[in-house]
Design a protein around this motif. Structure first.
Motif, PDB file in Angstrom:
ATOM      1  N   LEU A  23       0.836  -1.200   0.000  1.00  0.00           N
ATOM      2  CA  LEU A  23       0.000   0.000   0.000  1.00  0.00           C
ATOM      3  C   LEU A  23       0.870   1.249   0.000  1.00  0.00           C
ATOM      4  O   LEU A  23       0.595   2.200  -0.753  1.00  0.00           O
ATOM      5  CB  LEU A  23      -0.933  -0.001   1.221  1.00  0.00           C
ATOM      6  N   ALA A  24       1.931   1.263   0.822  1.00  0.00           N
ATOM      7  CA  ALA A  24       2.838   2.415   0.844  1.00  0.00           C
ATOM      8  C   ALA A  24       3.495   2.599  -0.524  1.00  0.00           C
ATOM      9  O   ALA A  24       3.627   3.733  -1.014  1.00  0.00           O
ATOM     10  CB  ALA A  24       3.893   2.229   1.927  1.00  0.00           C
ATOM     11  N   GLN A  25       3.893   1.509  -1.162  1.00  0.00           N
ATOM     12  CA  GLN A  25       4.496   1.617  -2.483  1.00  0.00           C
ATOM     13  C   GLN A  25       3.509   2.200  -3.493  1.00  0.00           C
ATOM     14  O   GLN A  25       3.875   3.025  -4.345  1.00  0.00           O
ATOM     15  CB  GLN A  25       4.968   0.239  -2.943  1.00  0.00           C
ATOM     16  N   THR A  26       2.243   1.801  -3.396  1.00  0.00           N
ATOM     17  CA  THR A  26       1.238   2.299  -4.331  1.00  0.00           C
ATOM     18  C   THR A  26       0.963   3.782  -4.105  1.00  0.00           C
ATOM     19  O   THR A  26       0.800   4.554  -5.065  1.00  0.00           O
ATOM     20  CB  THR A  26      -0.063   1.487  -4.181  1.00  0.00           C
ATOM     21  N   THR A  64      -6.550   1.093  -5.662  1.00  0.00           N
ATOM     22  CA  THR A  64      -6.742  -0.290  -6.106  1.00  0.00           C
ATOM     23  C   THR A  64      -6.569  -0.399  -7.617  1.00  0.00           C
ATOM     24  O   THR A  64      -5.925  -1.339  -8.115  1.00  0.00           O
ATOM     25  CB  THR A  64      -8.135  -0.790  -5.690  1.00  0.00           C
ATOM     26  N   ARG A  65      -7.143   0.562  -8.369  1.00  0.00           N
ATOM     27  CA  ARG A  65      -6.978   0.549  -9.829  1.00  0.00           C
ATOM     28  C   ARG A  65      -5.506   0.712 -10.202  1.00  0.00           C
ATOM     29  O   ARG A  65      -5.018   0.073 -11.139  1.00  0.00           O
ATOM     30  CB  ARG A  65      -7.801   1.664 -10.465  1.00  0.00           C
ATOM     31  N   LEU A  66      -4.783   1.570  -9.454  1.00  0.00           N
ATOM     32  CA  LEU A  66      -3.375   1.786  -9.759  1.00  0.00           C
ATOM     33  C   LEU A  66      -2.565   0.518  -9.503  1.00  0.00           C
ATOM     34  O   LEU A  66      -1.650   0.189 -10.275  1.00  0.00           O
ATOM     35  CB  LEU A  66      -2.835   2.943  -8.912  1.00  0.00           C
ATOM     36  N   TYR A  67      -2.912  -0.214  -8.443  1.00  0.00           N
ATOM     37  CA  TYR A  67      -2.157  -1.426  -8.121  1.00  0.00           C
ATOM     38  C   TYR A  67      -2.463  -2.551  -9.117  1.00  0.00           C
ATOM     39  O   TYR A  67      -1.546  -3.238  -9.599  1.00  0.00           O
ATOM     40  CB  TYR A  67      -2.480  -1.904  -6.706  1.00  0.00           C
ATOM     41  N   THR A  68      -3.732  -2.765  -9.408  1.00  0.00           N
ATOM     42  CA  THR A  68      -4.087  -3.882 -10.283  1.00  0.00           C
ATOM     43  C   THR A  68      -3.645  -3.650 -11.719  1.00  0.00           C
ATOM     44  O   THR A  68      -3.282  -4.595 -12.429  1.00  0.00           O
ATOM     45  CB  THR A  68      -5.603  -4.133 -10.257  1.00  0.00           C
ATOM     46  N   GLY A  69      -3.648  -2.370 -12.166  1.00  0.00           N
ATOM     47  CA  GLY A  69      -3.183  -2.053 -13.510  1.00  0.00           C
ATOM     48  C   GLY A  69      -4.099  -2.581 -14.587  1.00  0.00           C
ATOM     49  O   GLY A  69      -5.209  -3.058 -14.345  1.00  0.00           O
ATOM     50  N   ASP A 124      -3.607  -5.178 -16.398  1.00  0.00           N
ATOM     51  CA  ASP A 124      -3.704  -6.645 -16.460  1.00  0.00           C
ATOM     52  C   ASP A 124      -4.521  -7.217 -15.316  1.00  0.00           C
ATOM     53  O   ASP A 124      -4.639  -8.448 -15.196  1.00  0.00           O
ATOM     54  CB  ASP A 124      -2.296  -7.269 -16.451  1.00  0.00           C
ATOM     55  N   PHE A 125      -5.075  -6.334 -14.456  1.00  0.00           N
ATOM     56  CA  PHE A 125      -5.956  -6.748 -13.357  1.00  0.00           C
ATOM     57  C   PHE A 125      -5.318  -7.849 -12.482  1.00  0.00           C
ATOM     58  O   PHE A 125      -5.914  -8.886 -12.223  1.00  0.00           O
ATOM     59  CB  PHE A 125      -7.308  -7.251 -13.895  1.00  0.00           C
ATOM     60  N   ARG A 126      -4.094  -7.595 -12.066  1.00  0.00           N
ATOM     61  CA  ARG A 126      -3.450  -8.581 -11.204  1.00  0.00           C
ATOM     62  C   ARG A 126      -4.175  -8.644  -9.863  1.00  0.00           C
ATOM     63  O   ARG A 126      -4.740  -7.659  -9.397  1.00  0.00           O
ATOM     64  CB  ARG A 126      -1.976  -8.235 -11.002  1.00  0.00           C
ATOM     65  N   PRO A 127      -4.179  -9.803  -9.220  1.00  0.00           N
ATOM     66  CA  PRO A 127      -4.946  -9.973  -7.979  1.00  0.00           C
ATOM     67  C   PRO A 127      -4.386  -9.122  -6.847  1.00  0.00           C
ATOM     68  O   PRO A 127      -3.183  -8.863  -6.775  1.00  0.00           O
ATOM     69  CB  PRO A 127      -4.811 -11.468  -7.686  1.00  0.00           C
ATOM     70  N   LEU A 128      -5.301  -8.705  -5.970  1.00  0.00           N
ATOM     71  CA  LEU A 128      -4.884  -7.902  -4.819  1.00  0.00           C
ATOM     72  C   LEU A 128      -4.173  -8.779  -3.794  1.00  0.00           C
ATOM     73  O   LEU A 128      -4.536  -9.937  -3.601  1.00  0.00           O
ATOM     74  CB  LEU A 128      -6.105  -7.243  -4.164  1.00  0.00           C
ATOM     75  N   PRO A 129      -3.157  -8.263  -3.144  1.00  0.00           N
ATOM     76  CA  PRO A 129      -2.411  -9.065  -2.166  1.00  0.00           C
ATOM     77  C   PRO A 129      -3.215  -9.259  -0.879  1.00  0.00           C
ATOM     78  O   PRO A 129      -4.171  -8.527  -0.595  1.00  0.00           O
ATOM     79  CB  PRO A 129      -1.160  -8.225  -1.905  1.00  0.00           C
ATOM     80  N   LYS A 130      -2.809 -10.245  -0.107  1.00  0.00           N
ATOM     81  CA  LYS A 130      -3.427 -10.479   1.189  1.00  0.00           C
ATOM     82  C   LYS A 130      -3.183  -9.270   2.092  1.00  0.00           C
ATOM     83  O   LYS A 130      -2.067  -8.742   2.156  1.00  0.00           O
ATOM     84  CB  LYS A 130      -2.828 -11.736   1.826  1.00  0.00           C
TER      85      LYS A 130
END
Length: 490
Positions: free
Chosen positions: A394-397, A423-428, A430-436
């Motif tokens: 989250l801090a990185q995002t 969340t949109r910025l993290y998934t990008g 390619d819609f990569r899964p959200l981390p635990k």
């Protein structure tokens, strides 16, 4: 003589006790007994293995020829003494380190004769403190320290640093600052975290630092499985050292934060329905380990990373500790000399660091020796911020989003809107899964960002919150890229 003419046993015990001991109470209502002229106090209800007041009272009565008394007489006498002591003035008891009169502090050497070290900006001396100035409390964790050597000319510091295998000069000066802080009861000090490759002597270095303050019986221990046992261990000693940490749970992390900066634990007193037992604690803490995984931001501000390197020449345990025991009186004397020197200088207190008291101590150490401890402390905190960011997606995002903002720009949204944005910025694409552990609601996101505030602020991203007529909001501001003027001056 008839039975009516005999003095009751409880009165004999009470008269003897009041003529040979001083009784007082602490702020929490615990009654202590202190032999006349001796600084060590014992709780009168304790049955501890270090010797209870009941035992020393029985021995005194026997040796002075007054006889051997049964348990009923002793109990009745102690009940009366305890009730009388509750009307006396309140006095605090201390473990190992205590404040004194006229700006002095005291170090308990753990000796049977009560000899202690009085530390003052004008110098230090070994003497027996006035019992009304300092009351020592002893436990099984209170080891005996050697009588420190005078006029060492810094030889003890050199010997300690040579034995500890610290990787850099910066690490050495931070270790010295921590040891000086351990001798000041009013200064919260960050917890040194001794780290380095396997075989770097982290446990041995940790023991050496601890034993400067706690004596040769001081040692490292495994982290207790629950907070209650950890608090009990912390309250019974001065320096608490936890060895070989490989994982730090959120509960353990929070407990360590409380130990470093101080807290109070309240629980129900045993064998009662309504009484409570209060335990206040703030203690120096030391940790060792190769890697503890993700470090939470609030603990990172209270840590002091000390890196060690593998020794080039290996020595046997017996040889190493024999040399350490031999030089310990000189090490302690040199540390006391340096402490006096540091306390005798003035320095400005940095206002931008969480552990301001320790930062001020580093500034005093620099003014006295020119070692550069404050700059080293700032760099260590910067490294810890990197560790926090590397372990928090989250801090990185947030930092990735802030990098697209203009310097000085502020963006304001609700916490739910920020959650969708990040969340949109993290998934990008390619819609990569959200981390635990990724926030699932705006409230969770808001709480996480509040915890990350100091870490993000150190990287030029300010998080603020407020309320308008429309509702609550979170505001993100990217500060100018230039470092603060205070850091430029360094």
């Amino acid at each position: 003589m008839t039975d009516d003419d005999k003095t009751p046993a409880r009165e004999i015990i009470t008269e003897y006790a009041q003529s040979h001991f001083r009784y007082f109470r602490t702020a929490d209502g615990t009654v202590y007994a202190q032999r006349n002229g001796h600084p060590v106090a014992r709780p009168i209800r304790s049955q501890g293995t270090t010797g209870s007041h009941r035992q020393e009272l029985m021995v005194g009565l026997y040796r002075d020829g007054l006889g051997v008394f049964n348990g009923t007489a002793l109990k009745e006498a102690l009940d009366l003494i305890e009730a009388l002591a509750l009307t006396e003035d309140v006095q605090q008891v201390h473990i190992r380190v205590a404040p004194g009169f006229d700006g002095a502090t005291w170090l308990d050497l753990g000796r049977a004769d009560g000899q202690s070290v009085r530390i003052h900006p004008s110098g230090w001396e070994v003497t027996v403190p006035d019992p009304r100035e300092v009351c020592w409390r002893r436990t099984q964790l209170t080891g005996e320290l050697p009588v420190p050597v005078k006029d060492t000319d810094g030889k003890g510091i050199d010997a300690l640093l040579r034995l500890c295998n610290f990787a850099t000069a910066e690490t050495e000066c931070l270790a010295l600052a921590w040891l000086i802080g351990c001798l000041e009861p009013s200064v919260p000090v960050p917890a040194p975290f001794l780290t380095g490759p396997q075989g770097a002597g982290k446990s041995t270095g940790g023991r050496m630092l601890v034993r400067v303050i706690e004596g040769m019986s001081g040692d490292l221990r495994r982290a207790p499985k629950d907070e209650e046992n950890l608090i009990a261990a912390v309250a019974a000693g001065w320096v608490t050292a936890l060895d070989n940490l490989s994982h730090m749970s959120p509960d353990l992390s929070d407990a360590m934060c409380c130990i470093v900066t101080g807290a109070e634990n309240v629980k129900r007193a045993l064998f009662t329905d309504g009484d409570v037992f209060r335990a206040r604690y703030r203690r120096p803490l030391l940790l060792t380990g190769i890697d503890v995984g993700v470090i939470r931001p609030d603990l990172a501000e209270r840590l002091l990373p000390l890196r060690l390197e593998r020794p080039r020449v290996r020595r046997t345990e017996a040889e190493l500790w024999a040399e350490y025991a031999e030089v310990l009186p000189v090490v302690l004397g040199s540390l006391l000399d340096l402490t006096v020197q540091v306390r005798g200088v003035k320095a400005e207190t940095p206002t931008d660091l969480r552990m301001a008291d320790f930062a001020h101590l580093c500034a005093q150490l620099d003014a006295a020796t020119g070692l550069g401890a404050l700059a080293a402390y700032r760099r260590s905190l910067d490294d810890l911020n990197d560790d926090v960011i590397e372990g928090d997606l989250l801090a990185q995002t947030v930092l990735k989003h802030a990098a697209e903002m203009e310097p000085g720009e502020a963006q304001r949204m609700t916490s739910t809107q920020w959650l969708h944005c990040l969340t949109r910025l993290y998934t990008g694409e390619d819609f990569r899964p959200l981390p635990k552990g990724w926030p699932t609601t705006g409230k969770v996101l808001s709480d996480r960002l509040k915890r990350l505030q100091p870490t993000l602020a150190a990287r030029g991203v300010l998080i603020d919150s407020g309320r308008t007529k429309e509702g609550r909001y979170l505001e993100m501001t990217r500060t100018p890229a230039e470092p603060p003027a205070e850091q430029q001056a360094l």
